[in-house]
Scaffold this motif. Structure first.
Motif, PDB file in Angstrom:
ATOM      1  N   HIS A 134       4.301   7.710   5.691  1.00  0.00           N
ATOM      2  CA  HIS A 134       2.970   8.040   6.226  1.00  0.00           C
ATOM      3  C   HIS A 134       2.340   6.943   7.088  1.00  0.00           C
ATOM      4  O   HIS A 134       1.609   7.240   8.017  1.00  0.00           O
ATOM      5  CB  HIS A 134       2.019   8.480   5.102  1.00  0.00           C
ATOM      6  CG  HIS A 134       1.238   7.380   4.461  1.00  0.00           C
ATOM      7  ND1 HIS A 134       1.773   6.526   3.518  1.00  0.00           N
ATOM      8  CD2 HIS A 134      -0.037   6.974   4.650  1.00  0.00           C
ATOM      9  CE1 HIS A 134       0.845   5.656   3.154  1.00  0.00           C
ATOM     10  NE2 HIS A 134      -0.267   5.899   3.820  1.00  0.00           N
ATOM     11  N   ASP A 135       2.615   5.664   6.823  1.00  0.00           N
ATOM     12  CA  ASP A 135       1.969   4.589   7.582  1.00  0.00           C
ATOM     13  C   ASP A 135       2.958   3.806   8.447  1.00  0.00           C
ATOM     14  O   ASP A 135       2.634   2.734   8.967  1.00  0.00           O
ATOM     15  CB  ASP A 135       1.273   3.603   6.625  1.00  0.00           C
ATOM     16  CG  ASP A 135      -0.195   3.970   6.405  1.00  0.00           C
ATOM     17  OD1 ASP A 135      -0.687   4.887   7.099  1.00  0.00           O
ATOM     18  OD2 ASP A 135      -0.841   3.349   5.541  1.00  0.00           O
ATOM     19  N   HIS A 165       0.842  -1.201   0.000  1.00  0.00           N
ATOM     20  CA  HIS A 165       0.000   0.000   0.000  1.00  0.00           C
ATOM     21  C   HIS A 165       0.878   1.252   0.000  1.00  0.00           C
ATOM     22  O   HIS A 165       0.653   2.191  -0.759  1.00  0.00           O
ATOM     23  CB  HIS A 165      -0.937   0.003   1.218  1.00  0.00           C
ATOM     24  CG  HIS A 165      -1.452   1.368   1.570  1.00  0.00           C
ATOM     25  ND1 HIS A 165      -2.403   2.013   0.804  1.00  0.00           N
ATOM     26  CD2 HIS A 165      -1.132   2.231   2.574  1.00  0.00           C
ATOM     27  CE1 HIS A 165      -2.649   3.219   1.338  1.00  0.00           C
ATOM     28  NE2 HIS A 165      -1.887   3.366   2.402  1.00  0.00           N
ATOM     29  N   ASP A 212      -3.108   8.780  -0.833  1.00  0.00           N
ATOM     30  CA  ASP A 212      -3.434   7.716   0.120  1.00  0.00           C
ATOM     31  C   ASP A 212      -4.867   7.225  -0.126  1.00  0.00           C
ATOM     32  O   ASP A 212      -5.111   6.027  -0.292  1.00  0.00           O
ATOM     33  CB  ASP A 212      -3.274   8.271   1.547  1.00  0.00           C
ATOM     34  CG  ASP A 212      -3.332   7.209   2.627  1.00  0.00           C
ATOM     35  OD1 ASP A 212      -3.132   6.021   2.310  1.00  0.00           O
ATOM     36  OD2 ASP A 212      -3.562   7.570   3.803  1.00  0.00           O
TER      37      ASP A 212
HETATM   38 MG    MG Z   1      -2.132   4.860   4.090  1.00  0.00          MG
END
Ligand code: MG
Length: 393
Positions: free
Chosen positions: A118-119, A89, A197
């Motif tokens: 970001h994750d 992802h 995203d």
């Molecule tokens: Mg994400």
């Protein structure tokens, strides 16, 4: 390499190859490396990598980034190996965000660093694990994956002798902070990653949900945006098989939104005529889809929420995962001697509960399962130690 001398930071790259490159390629409203506020621990400029390129590389080489491969996005490992993990992802987000950034002449290096970061703070079992940890830490500041990403890159990652964390550039940390605080107007590079995203997970979750037979392609046809794209595809590829249609739909869901985003943004940015990144923020400018398009996106997301994320198969998997996280947390709280040394030392600075939470948050789904079996369920058949504690890895 004379121009590499001197510290990174404000004006450090002025007059260098990087400044020349960015002046040529970036729009006036982009973030320029020469304007970076630098790093907490000053470092000399690199001879052939700009500051945000270095940030991207630091994230990629971190232990927390590698562990994303063992963390679920929406669907768990037992459900097969077609669907996205948190790592794939992340790469999809970075890919989409770079495409948009290049088309809008924004700082691609900064966008990529932000996207890959970001994750990174996701605990095991995605949002389910996050909810469970947040509940466990309710009286100790709570838990959010966005905030934990900052803890990781500022304190827990240990790869450099000279400083704790990754010592990322101010703008990268600021961008991540925007994901938590949601105040003010983030720079365009941050906004692009945010949009990438949702473009990425909406399309991917349709693809994965159909492949896993949670929802059929025809059922997704109840969503106007999907219906439109399916009609176009069926007309263009007459008689195409269901699985190829699913893949074409995934591609179309991304392409359609990316194209609309770029077209709308170009038009709006041209009309606004911003001369700097600061001007964008002072004006409170937001990259948005036009109203009709946003309404279609909202319908798709509402459908995904009701029919996929709350699907019975996911709900039961999530509930069990949350019970394991909670049980492991309470077990560790009662047995802090089981924490690896680094985390035991963290107790002094962040307290027992947070130290336990941080240790669990760093785990992959599989490692968390195993720790639960070994320590809580008392099943020692799977004993082993192929994943050591997060920061000492
Ligand atoms: Mg994400």
């Amino acid at each position: 390499m004379k121009e590499a001398e001197g510290n990174e930071g404000p004006t450090a790259t002025r007059g260098t190859w990087l400044d020349a490159r960015e002046s040529l390629l970036l729009a006036p409203y982009a973030t320029f490396s020469r304007e970076s506020r630098g790093r907490r621990y000053p470092e000399p400029a690199h001879p052939y990598r700009g500051p945000y390129q270095r940030d991207r590389d630091r994230v990629v080489h971190s232990a927390a980034f590698r562990r994303l491969s063992g963390k679920m996005q929406v669907f768990t490992g037992e459900m097969g190996d077609y669907h996205r993990t948190r790592l794939t992802h992340t790469h999809e987000v970075a890919s989409i965000a770079r495409t948009v950034a290049r088309a809008l002449r924004l700082n691609e290096d900064l966008v990529e660093a932000l996207a890959l970061l970001h994750d990174i703070g996701h605990p095991p079992y995605g949002h389910a694990g996050e909810e469970a940890l947040d509940e466990c830490l309710a009286d100790h500041g709570g838990f959010s994956h966005n905030a934990f990403a900052l803890t990781l890159v500022e304190s827990l990652e240990r790869r450099y002798a000279a400083f704790p964390g990754l010592n990322l550039s101010w703008e990268v940390l600021e961008g991540q902070r925007h994901r938590i605080e949601k105040t003010g107007t983030p720079r365009l590079e941050v906004q692009v990653v945010d949009l990438a995203d949702s473009i990425s997970y909406d399309a991917a979750d349709v693809d994965d949900a159909v492949k896993l037979e949670l929802v059929s392609l025809d059922e997704f046809g109840e969503v106007p945006l999907v219906a439109e794209l399916l009609a176009e595809l069926r007309q263009r590829y007459h008689g195409v098989g269901a699985s190829l249609l699913r893949r074409e739909l995934t591609r179309a869901l991304i392409d359609h939104r990316v194209s609309r985003l770029i077209d709308d943004a170009r038009r709006q940015l041209e009309a606004a005529g911003f001369r700097s990144a600061d001007a964008v923020r002072e004006a409170g400018f937001r990259l948005t889809f036009e109203e009709q398009m946003q309404a279609k996106i909202d319908e798709l997301e509402a459908f995904l929420y009701e029919r996929v994320y709350r699907h019975q198969r996911l709900v039961s998997v999530r509930r069990e995962a949350q019970e394991r996280v909670r049980a492991l947390f309470h077990h560790l709280k009662a047995h802090p001697e089981r924490l690896p040394l680094f985390h035991r030392k963290r107790i002094e600075s962040v307290g027992l509960e947070r130290a336990c939470g941080e240790y669990i948050a760093g785990m992959t789904d599989r490692f968390c399962d195993r720790r639960y079996r070994e320590w809580v369920a008392g099943d020692s058949r799977q004993m082993g130690d192929d994943q050591i504690s997060l920061p000492s890895a």
